[in-house]
Design a protein around this motif. Structure first.
Motif, short mmCIF file in Angstrom:
data_model
loop_
_atom_site.label_atom_id
_atom_site.label_comp_id
_atom_site.label_asym_id
_atom_site.label_seq_id
_atom_site.Cartn_x
_atom_site.Cartn_y
_atom_site.Cartn_z
N ALA A 148 0.84 -1.20 0.00
CA ALA A 148 0.00 0.00 0.00
C ALA A 148 0.88 1.25 0.00
CB ALA A 148 -0.92 0.01 1.22
N PRO A 149 0.44 2.32 -0.67
CA PRO A 149 1.19 3.58 -0.65
C PRO A 149 0.97 4.30 0.69
CG PRO A 149 -0.80 3.85 -1.94
CD PRO A 149 -0.75 2.39 -1.54
N TRP A 150 1.62 3.76 1.74
CA TRP A 150 1.35 4.24 3.09
C TRP A 150 1.64 5.73 3.25
CZ3 TRP A 150 -1.79 1.44 5.59
CH2 TRP A 150 -1.76 0.03 5.48
N ILE A 151 2.70 6.20 2.61
CA ILE A 151 3.04 7.61 2.74
C ILE A 151 1.90 8.48 2.17
CG2 ILE A 151 4.57 9.42 1.81
CD1 ILE A 151 6.88 7.50 2.24
N SER A 152 1.38 8.10 1.01
CA SER A 152 0.26 8.84 0.41
C SER A 152 -0.94 8.85 1.34
CB SER A 152 -0.14 8.21 -0.92
OG SER A 152 0.93 8.16 -1.82
N LEU A 153 -1.26 7.70 1.91
CA LEU A 153 -2.43 7.60 2.78
C LEU A 153 -2.25 8.39 4.07
CD1 LEU A 153 -3.22 3.80 2.27
CD2 LEU A 153 -4.46 5.75 1.31
N ILE A 154 -1.07 8.30 4.67
CA ILE A 154 -0.82 9.04 5.92
C ILE A 154 -0.86 10.54 5.67
CG2 ILE A 154 0.89 9.53 7.71
CD1 ILE A 154 1.79 6.60 7.46
N VAL A 155 -0.20 10.99 4.58
CA VAL A 155 -0.18 12.42 4.26
C VAL A 155 -1.59 12.94 4.02
CG1 VAL A 155 0.44 14.05 2.43
CG2 VAL A 155 2.18 12.56 3.38
N SER A 156 -2.36 12.23 3.21
CA SER A 156 -3.70 12.71 2.85
C SER A 156 -4.68 12.64 4.02
CB SER A 156 -4.24 11.91 1.66
OG SER A 156 -4.26 10.53 1.94
N ILE A 157 -4.70 11.52 4.74
CA ILE A 157 -5.65 11.36 5.84
C ILE A 157 -5.33 12.31 6.99
CG2 ILE A 157 -6.49 9.76 7.60
CD1 ILE A 157 -6.18 7.52 5.52
N SER A 158 -4.04 12.44 7.34
CA SER A 158 -3.67 13.33 8.44
C SER A 158 -4.02 14.77 8.12
CB SER A 158 -2.17 13.21 8.76
OG SER A 158 -1.38 13.62 7.65
N PHE A 159 -3.81 15.18 6.86
CA PHE A 159 -4.10 16.56 6.48
C PHE A 159 -5.61 16.80 6.39
CE2 PHE A 159 -3.34 20.36 3.58
CZ PHE A 159 -2.72 21.10 4.58
#
Length: 316
Positions: A148-159
């Motif tokens: 999974a593109p974890w960095i993409s998901l963490i960046v988008s969800i956190s923001f």
């Protein structure tokens, strides 16, 4: 120059700074991400403190932090934005800036889903289609890369969650961000102390690195101030469209400058998301235009009713 034009320039300036910031943080690749974030926090609070002091608004910080409920909201927002900043810095240093740019592309779509679930905001069929297309792109990328593109998901969800929390914060942008940085500052100061006690601290080991660490503060603060200036002068739809300048420049930095891998699965995912964002933006602009027309029509009817009422009163 009109106020709107000044706002657009400020918005573009903020997005260009954010979009090109990977180039800056790549220069700090030898400094561990926690240390970079700690310095970013420290020098940001120094810069914001100077701005608020010049404006005679430091008292607003004490008032904001004195409200227990508001303090809890500030603390949650602080944790979310710290996660976002740390993940972004990490992505640049480990060669995953492409994933970070993807995260900022899909952030608006995740934000509207949260808005629909949390606040009951209604989405059109086109907007739901855009959200579904983005989910398909992320799922396909996960399948193709095997992870999974974890960095993409963490960046988008956190923001996105950060934006939701900020909705419940009755503070101006500069004061709110200053408070958010301030509440976790003791932790980041301890991080810096630990690095230097261990003999691993990078500050004061060379003037170039030290200067870059100090500049991370203004690099954080200035675009936020510009964004705040623009948001008060530019239509919301325009702000939303201009924000795509940020991930686009990040994407160019990652692929064209850093030479990060961009294979078939990346191309497919990005293409689907670009199409989804185009459809979503067009639908949002149409809704915004219709809302303004309805507002003008309602205002016109109210004015006419008041005029007729006034005439009837004057001629009984």
């Amino acid at each position: 120059m009109s106020e709107t034009a000044k706002g657009v320039l400020a918005m573009v300036g903020a997005c260009v700074v954010w979009g090109l910031s990977p180039l800056f943080y790549k220069l700090l690749a030898d400094v561990p991400p926690p240390e970079v974030l700690a310095h970013r926090t420290l020098w940001s609070i120094v810069f914001f403190g100077m701005v608020l002091a010049a404006q005679g608004r430091l008292r607003e910080i004490k008032i904001a932090l004195g409200n227990r409920r508001q303090l809890l909201i500030i603390l949650i927002a602080s944790v979310l934005i710290s996660i976002n900043w740390f993940t972004f810095i990490l992505s640049v240093q480990i060669g995953k800036a492409t994933e970070s740019s993807l995260g900022y592309y899909i952030f608006p779509l995740i934000a509207v889903v949260i808005g629909a679930v949390w606040f009951g905001e209604k989405l059109s069929r086109v907007q739901w289609f855009a959200v579904g297309a983005a989910a398909f792109a992320v799922a396909s990328l996960t399948w193709g890369l095997g992870v999974a593109p974890w960095i993409s998901l963490i960046v988008s969800i956190s923001f996105a969650l950060y934006g939701v929390i900020k909705k419940g914060m009755a503070l101006g942008p500069v004061v709110s961000v200053t408070c958010e940085i301030l509440v976790l500052l003791p932790i980041w100061v301890l991080v810096l102390v630990w690095y230097h006690v261990q003999g691993q601290g990078h500050f004061a080991t060379g003037w170039t690195t030290s200067l870059l660490l100090v500049l991370s503060g203004p690099l954080t603060a200035i675009p936020l101030i510009m964004f705040s200036y623009a948001a008060r002068r530019v239509a919301l739809g325009t702000v939303g469209l201009l924000q795509y300048v940020n991930p686009t420049l990040q994407f160019i930095c990652a692929v064209a400058v850093f030479g990060e891998p961009f294979g078939w699965w990346h191309k497919m995912a990005f293409t689907v998301i670009w199409i989804a964002l185009a459809l979503f933006s067009l639908s949002s602009l149409r809704q915004d235009r219709e809302a303004r027309r309805a507002s003008k029509a309602s205002s016109g009817v109210s004015t006419q009713v008041r005029k007729e009422t006034s005439e009837e009163s004057a001629n009984p």
